[in-house]
Design a protein around this motif. Sequence first.
Motif, PDB file in Angstrom:
ATOM      1  N   GLY A  12       4.208  -6.565  75.559  1.00  0.00           N
ATOM      2  CA  GLY A  12       5.066  -6.222  74.450  1.00  0.00           C
ATOM      3  C   GLY A  12       6.435  -7.120  74.622  1.00  0.00           C
ATOM      4  O   GLY A  12       7.053  -7.330  73.867  1.00  0.00           O
ATOM      5  N   GLU A  13       6.848  -6.985  75.786  1.00  0.00           N
ATOM      6  CA  GLU A  13       8.069  -7.415  76.160  1.00  0.00           C
ATOM      7  C   GLU A  13       8.166  -9.066  75.985  1.00  0.00           C
ATOM      8  O   GLU A  13       8.937  -9.787  75.494  1.00  0.00           O
ATOM      9  CB  GLU A  13       8.623  -7.225  77.499  1.00  0.00           C
ATOM     10  CG  GLU A  13       9.113  -5.664  77.671  1.00  0.00           C
ATOM     11  CD  GLU A  13       9.248  -5.394  79.129  1.00  0.00           C
ATOM     12  OE1 GLU A  13      10.187  -4.583  79.475  1.00  0.00           O
ATOM     13  OE2 GLU A  13       8.576  -6.034  80.001  1.00  0.00           O
ATOM     14  N   GLN A  15       6.164 -10.945  73.887  1.00  0.00           N
ATOM     15  CA  GLN A  15       6.094 -10.929  72.501  1.00  0.00           C
ATOM     16  C   GLN A  15       7.357 -10.823  71.921  1.00  0.00           C
ATOM     17  O   GLN A  15       7.841 -11.493  70.930  1.00  0.00           O
ATOM     18  CB  GLN A  15       5.087 -10.100  71.721  1.00  0.00           C
ATOM     19  CG  GLN A  15       4.800 -10.121  70.171  1.00  0.00           C
ATOM     20  CD  GLN A  15       4.090  -9.203  69.659  1.00  0.00           C
ATOM     21  OE1 GLN A  15       3.296  -8.340  70.332  1.00  0.00           O
ATOM     22  NE2 GLN A  15       3.888  -9.184  68.255  1.00  0.00           N
ATOM     23  N   ARG A  16       8.214  -9.814  72.210  1.00  0.00           N
ATOM     24  CA  ARG A  16       9.673  -9.663  71.543  1.00  0.00           C
ATOM     25  C   ARG A  16      10.411 -10.684  72.100  1.00  0.00           C
ATOM     26  O   ARG A  16      11.135 -11.433  71.149  1.00  0.00           O
ATOM     27  CB  ARG A  16      10.215  -8.400  72.052  1.00  0.00           C
ATOM     28  CG  ARG A  16      11.569  -7.949  71.753  1.00  0.00           C
ATOM     29  CD  ARG A  16      11.568  -8.054  70.085  1.00  0.00           C
ATOM     30  NE  ARG A  16      12.831  -7.883  69.699  1.00  0.00           N
ATOM     31  CZ  ARG A  16      13.160  -8.170  68.500  1.00  0.00           C
ATOM     32  NH1 ARG A  16      12.361  -8.592  67.523  1.00  0.00           N
ATOM     33  NH2 ARG A  16      14.719  -7.787  68.268  1.00  0.00           N
ATOM     34  N   GLU A  19       9.495 -13.583  70.084  1.00  0.00           N
ATOM     35  CA  GLU A  19      10.129 -13.587  68.546  1.00  0.00           C
ATOM     36  C   GLU A  19      11.494 -14.102  68.661  1.00  0.00           C
ATOM     37  O   GLU A  19      11.929 -14.618  67.814  1.00  0.00           O
ATOM     38  CB  GLU A  19      10.085 -12.184  68.149  1.00  0.00           C
ATOM     39  CG  GLU A  19       8.347 -11.922  67.786  1.00  0.00           C
ATOM     40  CD  GLU A  19       8.081 -10.308  67.582  1.00  0.00           C
ATOM     41  OE1 GLU A  19       7.185  -9.990  67.345  1.00  0.00           O
ATOM     42  OE2 GLU A  19       9.208  -9.556  67.887  1.00  0.00           O
ATOM     43  N   ASP A  50      21.149 -11.803  69.555  1.00  0.00           N
ATOM     44  CA  ASP A  50      19.600 -11.971  70.172  1.00  0.00           C
ATOM     45  C   ASP A  50      19.443 -12.335  71.393  1.00  0.00           C
ATOM     46  O   ASP A  50      18.796 -12.065  72.165  1.00  0.00           O
ATOM     47  CB  ASP A  50      18.935 -13.191  69.066  1.00  0.00           C
ATOM     48  CG  ASP A  50      18.779 -12.651  67.787  1.00  0.00           C
ATOM     49  OD1 ASP A  50      18.259 -11.291  67.467  1.00  0.00           O
ATOM     50  OD2 ASP A  50      18.425 -13.496  66.620  1.00  0.00           O
ATOM     51  N   GLU A  53      20.103  -9.344  73.610  1.00  0.00           N
ATOM     52  CA  GLU A  53      18.849  -8.623  73.619  1.00  0.00           C
ATOM     53  C   GLU A  53      17.720  -9.185  74.681  1.00  0.00           C
ATOM     54  O   GLU A  53      17.182  -8.426  75.583  1.00  0.00           O
ATOM     55  CB  GLU A  53      18.161  -8.326  72.246  1.00  0.00           C
ATOM     56  CG  GLU A  53      16.990  -7.355  72.313  1.00  0.00           C
ATOM     57  CD  GLU A  53      16.229  -7.428  71.009  1.00  0.00           C
ATOM     58  OE1 GLU A  53      14.980  -6.867  70.858  1.00  0.00           O
ATOM     59  OE2 GLU A  53      16.949  -7.954  69.821  1.00  0.00           O
TER      60      GLU A  53
END
Length: 220
Positions: A12-13, A15-16, A19, A50, A53
């Motif tokens: 998940g990380e 993928q983020r 993105e 971004d 993050e």
Amino acid sequence: MFLTIEKLLDPGEVQRLQEIAARVRFVDGKATNPHTTVKQNLQADQSTSDSSEASSIVFQAFRRSREFEDFALPQMIAPPLLTKYGPGQHYGEHIDAGEIIVGNQRIRTDLSCTVFLNDPDSYEGGELESRLGNRTMMYKGQPGDAIVYPSTTYHQVKEVTKGERLVAITFIQSRLPDSLLREILYELGEVYAYEADKLSWENRNRLEFVQQNLKRLWLR
């Protein structure tokens, strides 16, 4: 001594971060090293939310990794930075700067780290190559994998000939600057983790006596 950490980031990380990389503004990699003649890549604009993050995601992964903590003994970690290489881009052989300035802080670069963020089969070239004496070692990790290595090491990123290489990079100031002493503590910790249950209670205590008192003696 080098350390590879498999799955530092969970899917998940990864993928983020992919993105974020797809939409964040990238600038010339020379922005943080304007005098270099061997650096040809792009890095995320660090002034954007971004980029902040992305940095936070990787930083938190370091903080939960016992393997990273035991190996690096981190005192300070520079904000991880998204970096990418397209066809024709590379970073010629170099050693990393002895210190970097982040805000009002100076961070001594004892260790460098690359976190791989995309499928190695999606690009050609782009290997991280490190020189050890008269030998070279090549790295091209799976998404979420990381490699930590001494910042004094001669290394380079080979030219990407097809596709795009996406990574996050950072630098670590260790609580123990001496790489040999760090290696001794790390190896003692590994021996304790894997062998302590096989030892008599007396010898287990003796091993822990050595390990813990070396920490008292060396760590700052």
